[in-house]
Design a protein around this motif. Structure first.
Motif: not given
Lengths: 91, 336
Positions: B178, B181-182, B185, B189-192, B194, B200, B202, B205
Motif C-alpha cells: 500500500e 503504491s502511494k 502513484s 498507476i500501481f493497483p497493488g 498481483r 496482471p 500493469d 506487477n
C-alpha cells in the motif's frame, strides 16, 4: 593484479596465434600488439607456458608485465583510444 | 560477467577454447571462458553447440533457460557430487527447532528489508513531500512491530509455526505494498501487488513478477551448488511444483535486488509502454530490466563485515543455511 602482454612478432600466422592465446586467457586488446587484463596468477602462468611453447626456437620477443591496481591507475593515455570489442550481450 | 542471449537466430559455439556467438554466419562476439560465470537464455530460437556445453561443464559454468514470463525452465550444469548427509539433516530439520529458527530468519529478513526500503523512501521524500514521507515512516514502524511479533511465535515443528508466520508476513506485505503504491502513484498507476497466477497486465506487477522469477532461478542454483534440496523448504510448504527452499532463500533478497531495480526503472520512465497485450514484457524492456538487475547483482553491499557483490552474498547465504542445518553455524537474515 593486472597483466600486460606486449609482443614483437614477424610471422603473421604466429602473431595471430599469440593474440588468440591472449584473448583465450581473458585479456583484452589495448593496442595492435598489446593486451591487458585482470586475471588470476594461475591463468597467467598458463598463459606464459603457452607463449613459451609457441615462440620456442624463433627469433621473436614477448614481454609480460605484472602491474598492481595502484600503479595501473597512474596510466596516462594520449591520443585516440583504441576501439575495444564491447558487446551488448555481456552483462 | 554473464552472457545474455536475447535474440532468436543466434548460434553460440566454441572455438579455440573461447565462447563465440554467430549471427547469420557472422561472428559477432568472441569471449574468454574465464570471464563468464553464467549464461542465460531469455529467448527461444537460439542454438548452442554440444562442444560448448562440454566446455562449460568442465569449467562449472551453468546455463539457465527462462520462459518469456521469466520462469526458470531448465538448468544445465555438470553432475553434482553427493551431499546425502546434508540432505538427510535438511529433511530432519523440517521437524525440529532448527527449521523453526530458519523459517523465522527468512520471514524477519524479508520484513526488515521491507522496512528499510520504506524508510529510505521516506528519507528521500522528506523535503519534497513531507506528508507522504511521514506516512511511509509510520508504516515502516508498524512493519517493525510485525518483526517483533514473528520473534514471539513459538513451536517445535515448522508446520506448527508456518501459518502464524505467514499470517504476520501477509499483514506486513499489505502495509508495504500500500505504501509503495502511494509512493509510485505520481509516476505510474500501481493497483497493488498481483502475483503471477493472477495474470496482471500493469507494467509494475509484470516487471516484478519477471524479475522475481529470475531471482528464484538464481537462488535455486545457489542451493544446488551447496548440495541442498531446493524442494524441502522451511517457511514455504513443500510442493512438487515449486522449489520451497529457493522461495525461502529468495525472501530476503526480494527488496534489495528486485524491488529497488523495478522502482528505479519506474522513476526513470523505463516501464512506460513496456507490456504487450498478452501481459508479457516487450523484448527491449525485458533486456533493459535484466541489465539493471544484473548490474544490481554485481554491486557490492556490506553484510557481516564482508563487502561483496550481491550474487556472492546469495551463495554465501545458501552455504549458511547448510551450516545452520548441520549445526555448525548460525544463520542470520541478509540485511545489508
Amino acid at each position: 593484479m593486472f597483466t600486460l602482454v606486449i609482443y614483437d612478432i614477424t610471422e603473421d600466422e604466429l602473431r595471430a596465434k599469440i593474440a588468440q592465446v591472449c584473448k583465450k586467457h581473458g585479456l583484452t586488446r589495448v593496442q595492435k600488439s598489446a593486451f591487458l587484463g585482470r586475471i588470476p596468477s594461475g591463468l597467467r602462468k598458463e598463459l606464459i607456458a603457452s607463449f613459451r611453447r609457441l615462440i620456442e626456437g624463433t627469433e621473436n620477443n614477448i614481454q609480460v608485465y605484472v602491474i598492481c591496481r595502484a600503479d595501473i591507475s597512474l596510466k596516462i593515455e594520449l591520443g585516440k583510444p583504441y576501439k575495444g570489442e564491447e558487446s551488448e550481450m555481456l552483462i | 560477467m554473464r552472457l545474455v542471449v536475447n535474440e532468436p537466430g543466434l548460434f553460440i559455439g566454441t572455438r579455440g577454447g573461447m565462447i563465440t556467438v554467430y549471427k547469420e554466419r557472422k561472428k559477432i562476439l568472441e569471449v574468454s571462458i574465464s570471464k563468464i560465470n553464467l549464461i542465460s537464455f531469455l529467448t527461444r530460437g537460439a542454438s548452442i553447440s554440444s562442444a560448448l556445453i562440454r566446455l562449460l561443464s568442465k569449467h562449472s559454468i551453468p546455463i539457465i533457460f527462462y520462459s518469456s514470463y521469466g520462469t526458470p525452465l531448465a538448468l544445465c550444469r555438470g553432475f553434482t557430487s553427493g551431499s546425502i548427509l546434508l540432505r538427510k539433516a535438511q529433511y530432519k530439520a523440517q521437524n525440529s527447532e532448527v527449521g523453526v529458527d530458519l523459517a523465522k530468519c527468512f520471514a524477519t529478513g524479508k520484513l526488515m528489508n521491507q522496512r528499510s526500503l520504506l524508510s529510505s523512501m521516506a528519507k528521500n521524500r522528506a523535503l519534497t513531500n513531507p506528508s507522504l514521507a511521514k506516512e511511509l515512516y509510520e508504516n515502516s514502524k508498524s512493519i517493525k512491530g510485525k518483526i517483533e511479533e514473528i520473534f514471539k511465535v513459538e513451536g517445535e515443528k515448522t508446520e506448527d509455526v508456518r501459518s502464524e508466520i505467514m499470517r504476520i508476513e501477509a499483514e506486513a506485505a499489505q502495509i508495504y505494498w500500500e505504501s509503495v503504491s502511494k509512493a509510485l502513484s505520481k509516476v505510474i498507476i500501481f493497483p497493488g501487488r498481483r502475483k503471477k497466477f493472477e495474470h496482471p497486465d500493469d507494467p509494475v506487477n509484470v516487471a516484478l513478477n519477471y524479475l522475481y522469477s529470475i531471482l528464484a532461478g538464481e537462488c535455486w542454483l545457489a542451493l544446488e551448488v551447496c548440495g541442498l534440496d531446493p524442494y524441502a523448504g522451511f517457511l514455504h510448504v513443500d510442493s512438487s511444483r515449486r522449489p520451497a527452499l529457493a522461495m525461502d532463500l529468495m525472501e530476503e533478497f526480494r527488496q534489495p535486488v528486485v524491488d529497488r531495480v523495478v522502482f528505479k526503472a519506474v522513476f526513470e520512465r523505463k516501464l512506460d509502454n513496456a507490456v504487450d497485450k498478452d501481459g508479457r514484457l516487450k523484448k527491449d524492456a525485458r533486456f533493459t530490466l535484466y541489465k539493471d538487475y544484473a548490474e544490481r547483482m554485481k554491486s557490492k553491499l556490506t553484510f557481516l563485515n564482508r563487502s561483496l557483490p550481491i550474487q556472492d552474498h546469495i551463495l554465501l547465504q545458501a552455504r549458511r543455511i547448510s551450516e545452520h542445518i548441520m549445526e555448525r553455524g548460525k544463520y542470520s537474515p541478509f540485511t545489508p
